[in-house]
Design a protein around this motif. Structure first.
Motif, short mmCIF file in Angstrom:
data_model
loop_
_atom_site.label_atom_id
_atom_site.label_comp_id
_atom_site.label_asym_id
_atom_site.label_seq_id
_atom_site.Cartn_x
_atom_site.Cartn_y
_atom_site.Cartn_z
N ARG A 144 0.83 -1.20 0.00
CA ARG A 144 0.00 0.00 0.00
C ARG A 144 0.87 1.25 0.00
O ARG A 144 2.07 1.20 0.30
N VAL A 145 0.26 2.36 -0.32
CA VAL A 145 0.93 3.65 -0.24
C VAL A 145 0.81 4.16 1.19
O VAL A 145 -0.29 4.39 1.69
N VAL A 146 1.93 4.31 1.88
CA VAL A 146 1.94 4.75 3.27
C VAL A 146 2.00 6.28 3.30
O VAL A 146 2.98 6.88 2.85
N GLU A 147 0.96 6.89 3.84
CA GLU A 147 0.90 8.35 3.85
C GLU A 147 0.79 8.93 5.25
O GLU A 147 0.91 10.15 5.43
N GLU A 148 0.52 8.10 6.24
CA GLU A 148 0.42 8.61 7.60
C GLU A 148 1.80 8.98 8.14
O GLU A 148 2.83 8.46 7.68
N ALA A 149 1.82 9.86 9.11
CA ALA A 149 3.08 10.28 9.71
C ALA A 149 3.59 9.20 10.66
O ALA A 149 2.85 8.69 11.50
N TRP A 150 4.87 8.85 10.52
CA TRP A 150 5.47 7.85 11.39
C TRP A 150 6.07 8.48 12.64
O TRP A 150 6.23 7.84 13.67
N LEU A 151 6.41 9.75 12.54
CA LEU A 151 7.03 10.45 13.67
C LEU A 151 6.13 11.57 14.14
O LEU A 151 5.51 12.27 13.35
N SER A 152 6.07 11.74 15.44
CA SER A 152 5.27 12.82 16.01
C SER A 152 5.99 14.15 15.82
O SER A 152 7.17 14.20 15.47
N ARG A 153 5.27 15.23 16.08
CA ARG A 153 5.89 16.55 15.99
C ARG A 153 7.04 16.67 17.00
O ARG A 153 8.07 17.28 16.72
N GLY A 154 6.84 16.07 18.18
CA GLY A 154 7.88 16.12 19.20
C GLY A 154 9.15 15.44 18.73
O GLY A 154 10.26 15.95 18.94
N ALA A 155 8.99 14.27 18.09
CA ALA A 155 10.15 13.55 17.59
C ALA A 155 10.85 14.34 16.49
O ALA A 155 12.08 14.40 16.44
N LEU A 156 10.04 14.96 15.61
CA LEU A 156 10.64 15.77 14.55
C LEU A 156 11.39 16.96 15.12
O LEU A 156 12.47 17.32 14.65
N THR A 157 10.81 17.58 16.14
CA THR A 157 11.46 18.72 16.77
C THR A 157 12.79 18.29 17.40
O THR A 157 13.81 18.98 17.28
N ALA A 158 12.76 17.12 18.08
CA ALA A 158 13.99 16.61 18.70
C ALA A 158 15.06 16.33 17.65
O ALA A 158 16.24 16.64 17.84
N MET A 159 14.63 15.74 16.50
CA MET A 159 15.57 15.46 15.42
C MET A 159 16.15 16.75 14.85
O MET A 159 17.34 16.85 14.55
N ALA A 160 15.27 17.76 14.70
CA ALA A 160 15.72 19.04 14.16
C ALA A 160 16.73 19.68 15.10
O ALA A 160 17.77 20.22 14.67
N LEU A 161 16.44 19.64 16.42
CA LEU A 161 17.36 20.22 17.40
C LEU A 161 18.68 19.47 17.42
O LEU A 161 19.76 20.07 17.54
N ALA A 162 18.58 18.13 17.31
CA ALA A 162 19.81 17.32 17.29
C ALA A 162 20.64 17.64 16.05
O ALA A 162 21.87 17.76 16.10
N GLY A 163 19.92 17.81 14.91
CA GLY A 163 20.62 18.16 13.68
C GLY A 163 21.26 19.52 13.78
O GLY A 163 22.39 19.73 13.33
N LEU A 164 20.54 20.47 14.41
CA LEU A 164 21.10 21.81 14.59
C LEU A 164 22.33 21.77 15.48
O LEU A 164 23.36 22.40 15.18
N ALA A 165 22.23 21.01 16.59
CA ALA A 165 23.38 20.90 17.51
C ALA A 165 24.56 20.25 16.80
O ALA A 165 25.72 20.69 16.95
N GLY A 166 24.28 19.21 16.02
CA GLY A 166 25.36 18.56 15.28
C GLY A 166 26.02 19.50 14.29
O GLY A 166 27.25 19.49 14.11
#
Length: 570
Positions: free
Chosen positions: A531-553
């Motif tokens: 099937r075509v998977v269109e739902e979000a796998w990551l929550s906004r919180g997880a995305l924010t944490a990833m973005a902050l981690a990427g920024l820190a890196g």
């Protein structure tokens, strides 16, 4: 795209040029390079529902970010809930992009279909309903290996069985057959129905009519319509920044799926939220009219009927030139409506029927004869439609249907269902062709009756435990005997997952290649259709944490480079 082998012969005949028919043709051509296809469409172009329904205020109740094909997403809708004209333009563009006009025949409807056992082919009678083509002949026959019905559930406007309708001297029109050439301004109008369609029409026409009478049988749950114009900068950002548009679509998908319990489980928190939203609108918009509040307050569980999404329906009922009539219509007269208990006839000039569609008569009343001439009405006794996974019917070989029995959603975008069905049917057709051509013979495949019956019985058990089965209201989903023949009980993702696996053991086969087919399925009884998977796998919180981690890196790397980079360069 290649043309057909001949005007009267094709591999696959698709009935209907709406979203379903388009999805089916595109799935066949893009995934399996099957191009010997003919699409017959009753109207004059592609678009289906969005070509037929041109009434004032016609719009979608699903977020625009989710209401487009996954393979042809539209990023520049001007509103969060798009209108009819913009949706029709989108579908027309998709048809053009995928070259569907080359295989389409418009103003063409299907009269009957007959399966020829000897030829192992379908003989379908086509009626030519207009244009120059009708001057050459009013009907012809197409012979095909497969027939796919993309007629859907909402194609045939429901009649209005009230005495005296034929005596009315004024204008009568159904919402799905709106007369654009008729000026409704300054007319005395009555509209029958208070569902989602009527709730879109009423606020629009009340602005110009001399007087409007809204005829209500059962009130609906009305909740706020969170619609807004999308600014140009946001549309440009969606277009040029793919991760953003993917995230917006995924969040829309998640939100809609969460809403499932609101319309299926009366005791769920989301159902309670729906009641609260409806009560809030009633108090805010009709607090000064307790008489209207009493009339329009629903007295059944949310989800039993289709939810009405509107910000201006309730306020319109309170206008000076609008009356809400809840008495039963006794009869139609030459110049108006006689309501039960009324001494006088309510005089009107125009009668609008927002009465919906004949939703229990699947396949639009087509005359279908399957194996050994067995009629569809014999396969579906008493008109109870049953189809395996909603797409295939016992004893009707090499036939599929989209948006068939028990595949309707009341909480999410139907495009999610339709795409999954098209992908599944296209995979099945490709497999059948592969086996047949390898063997060099004929092959017909159809679902086993006992398998279909078991599937349907389990489905009904689930449906009877949902709000769709609430006996306190009537809807276009539930028959008079309580059988629910339209709706799917689960989420859109549940249905997509159901179609991910084709169980070939569930099917019978006939023809010279049937032995080869049975040998093949004995080796591998299932076929996977991801099937075509269109739902979000990551929550906004997880995305924010990833973005902050990427920024820190990034900061750390920048500092490392500043310290060691010049030394290395030196």
């Amino acid at each position: 795209m290649a043309s057909t082998r001949g005007f009267a012969n094709t591999k696959i005949l698709i009935i209907g040029g709406g979203i379903s028919g388009m999805a089916m043709a595109i799935a066949l051509t893009t995934s399996y390079n099957i191009k010997d296809i003919v699409i017959v469409e009753k109207s004059s172009g592609f678009g289906g529902t969005w070509r037929d329904n041109i009434y004032p205020g016609a719009a979608c109740d699903v977020f625009s970010s989710l209401y487009s094909f996954s393979f042809a997403q539209k990023f520049d809708f001007t509103r969060s809930l798009p209108g009819q004209e913009e949706l029709l333009e989108y579908l027309t563009d998709v048809a053009q992009e995928y070259k569907l006009y080359q295989i389409a025949r418009f103003n063409s409807s299907v009269r009957q279909m007959e399966w020829n056992n000897a030829e192992m082919k379908w003989h379908t009678t086509i009626s030519v309903d207009g244009g120059k083509d009708a001057e050459y002949g009013n009907s012809y026959e197409i012979v095909s290996d497969f027939v796919i019905s993309a007629i859907g559930q909402l194609c045939k406007p429901k009649g209005f069985d009230i005495p005296g309708l034929s005596d009315f001297h004024g204008k009568v029109m159904h919402s799905a057959r709106w007369d654009r050439g008729f000026d409704i301004a300054n007319k005395r109008v009555a509209i029958v129905g208070t569902g989602a369609t009527a709730a879109q029409i009423v606020p629009e026409i009340a602005k110009s009519t001399a007087h409007l009478t809204v005829c209500q049988r059962t009130p609906g749950f009305v909740i706020p319509r969170h619609d807004q114009e999308l600014p140009q900068w946001e549309r440009l950002l969606r277009f040029y920044f793919p991760p953003l548009r993917s995230r917006i679509r995924a969040e829309a998908m998640n939100f809609r799926e969460l809403f499932h319990s609101a319309v299926t489980q009366a005791d769920s928190p989301y159902a309670a939220l729906m009641r609260k939203m409806n009560d809030g609108l009633l108090q805010k918009q009709l607090g000064h009219r307790p008489d209207l509040q009493e009339k329009v307050k629903p007295r059944y569980n949310p989800g039993c009927k289709r939810t009405v999404i509107s910000n201006d329906y309730y306020p319109t009922l309170a206008r000076d030139n609008v009356d809400l009539e809840t008495a039963k219509i006794e009869r139609i007269t030459e110049n108006g409506i006689k309501f039960e208990g009324a001494d006088q006839v309510k005089e009107i000039d125009v009668l609008i029927l927002a009465t919906g569609f004949d939703t229990f008569n699947f396949l639009g009343g087509l005359q279908i004869s399957g194996i050994n001439g067995q009629k569809l009405e014999d396969i579906w006794p008493e008109g109870v439609a049953k189809a395996l996974k909603g797409i295939m019917i016992p004893n009707i070989p090499n036939f599929g249907m989209l948006y068939g029995p028990n595949t309707n959603l009341s909480h999410n975008s139907l495009i999610l269902v339709i795409e999954a069905q098209a992908r599944c049917l296209a995979a099945m057709i490709n497999t059948i062709y592969s086996v047949r051509e390898a063997e060099g013979g004929s092959l017909a495949v159809w679902p086993k009756k006992e398998v279909t019956e078991r599937y349907w019985e389990k489905l009904q058990e689930k449906l009877q435990n949902t709000s769709f089965a609430d006996p306190d209201c009537t809807s276009w989903w539930r028959r008079h005997d309580g059988t629910i023949v339209n709706n799917w009980p689960g989420t859109a993702i549940d249905y997509q997952r159901l179609l991910e696996e084709i169980k070939w053991d569930d099917f019978d086969a006939a023809g010279t290649a049937a032995k080869k087919f049975n040998e093949e399925i004995s080796k591998k009884s299932t076929q996977n259709v991801p099937r075509v998977v269109e739902e979000a796998w990551l929550s906004r919180g997880a995305l924010t944490a990833m973005a902050l981690a990427g920024l820190a890196g990034g900061v750390i790397l920048h500092r490392v480079w500043r310290h060691f980079g010049p030394l290395r360069m030196g």
